[in-house]
Enzyme design. Structure first.
Site, PDB file in Angstrom:
ATOM      1  CB  CYS A  19       2.034  -6.550   2.270  1.00 22.98           C
ATOM      2  SG  CYS A  19       1.628  -4.760   2.384  1.00 22.98           S
ATOM      3  CG  ASP A  20      -2.354  -4.623   3.566  1.00 22.69           C
ATOM      4  OD1 ASP A  20      -1.827  -4.821   4.575  1.00 22.69           O
ATOM      5  OD2 ASP A  20      -3.242  -3.459   3.795  1.00 22.69           O
ATOM      6  CE  LYS A  21      -4.942  -4.445  -0.701  1.00 22.16           C
ATOM      7  NZ  LYS A  21      -4.270  -3.695   0.436  1.00 22.16           N
ATOM      8  CB  CYS A  76       1.668  -2.143   8.824  1.00 24.68           C
ATOM      9  SG  CYS A  76       1.804  -1.155   7.400  1.00 24.68           S
ATOM     10  CG  ASP A 121      -1.838  -0.841   1.194  1.00 21.96           C
ATOM     11  OD1 ASP A 121      -1.805  -2.074   0.409  1.00 21.96           O
ATOM     12  OD2 ASP A 121      -3.084  -0.778   1.644  1.00 21.96           O
ATOM     13  CB  SER A 125      -5.666   2.234   5.700  1.00 22.90           C
ATOM     14  OG  SER A 125      -4.955   1.667   6.623  1.00 22.90           O
TER      15      SER A 125
END
Length: 552
Positions: free
Chosen positions: A117-119, A189, A76, A467
């Site tokens: 990470c997120d995706k 994060c 991101d 987010s």
């Protein structure tokens, strides 16, 4: 059983693989893809080559043959730089296509996905459902953060502080001082933002080695789990234990309970719906969310929900301890990656600190932490994050709309004090087709509303997404259909009355249907070519999980 990689062998294929150093004996072993998203662009993925090495060693030791393959690596804060962040969610859907084009095309027998990470977690889960070959995810872990004068600081402080300083509000520590401290190593994060939420979802779905999430990146624990995954995937191939045997309707119920129990990121809803669609599983995750939310309270208050650090949550037992606390509300008969039931897997689960992860009978807050709304403004769905329900955020609001089609315009209006108390701030043109979808525009507005001192005095409604770090005021996001797809949010005008009632799960635009039908919709399109243009053309509604209409 006959391994499909062996059945596909041909003289040319054997020759290619022998040129890579494989022996005739190797050609008869299970072939396992090690799906790696390592990238020098983003710290989220910077350590994954080391993880891949450990997984491959374990696969070889267990009698398999590993093949490392690469995918795109959306981050991101890095790949959100162009086109208002429009590549972020679009990147998610490249991942299962990257995997299909390599792993399925080569007819490999199983895969281990290094998820970070997120995706990448949803991309890996979508690919697992689509290919339906034995699959395990290895949790890549969260990054270490630093301190200033004894105060811990992380990426959330940097994100919110940057917006606040643009409003002339300066916290205890300046943003420039936080920059070198917020991220002190590889991993995702900190906090219960989207990445750690999705790591916990992977655990709840049963798609990783039990007890994997969350975990400190590059820790002994992370590498031990990676080795265990490398050994286990060979067994799963021989047992023919596939993702669709694990990710059943009951597993999705458990995943929803996990996210509600930790007050996780709202992005988990669309990612789970997309995963279900890829597996041809007939389940409405949005409806499931409210059903589960009515029963599951909040058991832990990891940032941004409260003051608990992600390290404390891990040390208290992590996602596995949450599942143990929720055991009576879960479907514990589901099969998990070990081949056992979740009930069997949780038999020895330990809770280390009940002040960090509370029992269901003594929660931090009643549920739901996240609710899905519907109504005349959102005929399909809209999502509201409630978090810790302590009365600090309104859950009912009615007021006149103040409409913006541009993020910078609303930021300027907030900075100039031109948004009145009692308003419903409507920011549209932020969705899947209009862009930026997962970009940071709506998130910046949310922090700006807070910086302007209006978090309790205005409601914020958008067809964009937020987010996982965002939790301020009464915010309704992901309004569907989005404005440029003909959704009512595209027809809202200044002064229209909007009413939000979380208890009733409703969001209404108080405009007569005939008048609304006569209005022209604001399109808010951001034309694009290349992959982004193809994505915007083919992406389906949020209620499908934002999958591509033609998935091949």
């Amino acid at each position: 059983m006959t391994l499909r990689s062996i059945a596909a062998n041909s003289p040319v294929r054997r020759s290619h693989w022998q040129a890579l150093g494989l022996t005739e004996e190797d050609l008869l072993k299970p072939k396992i893809a090690v799906v790696n998203s390592s990238s020098e662009l983003a710290v989220c993925y910077a350590h994954l080559d080391g993880v891949a090495k450990v997984v491959k060693e374990a696969i070889r030791a267990a009698g398999g043959v590993p093949f490392e393959v690469r995918t795109t690596a959306p981050s991101d804060f890095i790949t959100g730089a162009a086109r208002r962040g429009s590549y972020i969610l679009a990147g998610r859907d490249l991942i299962p296509n990257d995997i299909e084009a390599q792993v399925e095309a080569a007819l490999l027998d199983g895969m281990v996905c290094l998820t970070s990470c997120d995706k990448t977690p949803p991309g890996h889960l979508m690919a697992a459902m689509r290919l339906n070959i034995p699959t395990l995810l290895v949790i890549g872990g969260y990054q270490p953060a630093g301190e200033i004068d004894g105060d811990p600081v992380d990426i959330e402080d940097l994100f919110s502080g940057g917006v606040e300083e643009s409003f002339g509000i300066f916290g205890k520590h300046r943003v420039d001082d936080i920059v070198p401290q917020a991220v002190r190593g590889p991993g995702v994060c900190q906090g219960m933002a989207t990445a750690n939420t999705m790591h916990c979802v992977v655990e709840a779905l049963g798609m990783c080695v039990a007890g994997s999430a969350p975990v400190r990146a590059n820790s002994d624990k992370m590498f031990a789990d990676a080795r265990a995954a490398g050994a286990r995937i060979v067994e799963m191939v021989l047992q023919d234990l596939k993702p669709r045997d694990i990710m059943t309707a009951g597993a999705f119920h458990n995943a929803a309970a996990m996210v509600q129990g930790v007050s996780g990121s709202i992005n988990a809803i669309k990612h789970l719906q997309a995963t279900a669609v890829e597996g041809d599983l007939d389940i409405d995750v949005y409806a499931l969310w409210n059903e589960v939310g009515a029963k599951v309270p909040v058991l832990s208050a990891v940032r941004p929900n409260g003051a608990v650090r992600i390290e404390q949550f891990e040390d208290a037992g992590g996602a596995r301890a949450v599942l143990k606390q929720l055991e009576g509300l879960l479907d514990c008969d589901v099969t998990v990656a070990s081949g056992r039931t979740m009930r069997e897997d949780l038999a020895d689960a330990a809770l280390v600190d009940a002040s960090i992860i509370r029992p269901v009978a003594d929660p931090i807050s009643p549920g739901p932490a996240i609710a899905v709304l519907k109504g005349s403004l959102a005929p399909e769905s809209a999502v509201v994050k409630l978090g810790i329900r302590d009365g600090s955020r309104p859950e009912e609001f009615r007021g006149p709309a103040r409409v913006f089609d541009d993020t910078e315009a609303v930021m300027a209006a907030l900075a100039a004090g031109q948004v009145a108390k009692g308003s419903v701030l409507v920011v549209r043109g932020q969705g899947l087709k209009s862009g930026p979808a997962m970009g940071g525009g709506a998130s910046r507005v949310l922090f700006a509303v807070n910086a302007a001192g209006l978090a309790k005095d205005v409601a914020f409604v958008t067809d964009g997404q937020l987010s996982g770090l965002c939790l301020k005021g009464l915010t309704v996001a992901e309004v569907a259909p989005e404005g440029c797809s003909g959704g009512p949010i595209g027809k809202v005008q200044d002064g229209d009355i909007i009413s939000i009632d979380v208890a009733a799960l409703s969001i209404e635009l108080e405009v007569p249907a005939a008048e609304l039908a006569s209005r022209e919709a604001s399109m808010g399109l951001d034309p694009a070519g290349g992959w982004l243009g193809m994505y915007r053309r083919d992406v389906d509604s949020m209620t499908t999980g934002a999958v591509l209409i033609d998935r091949g």
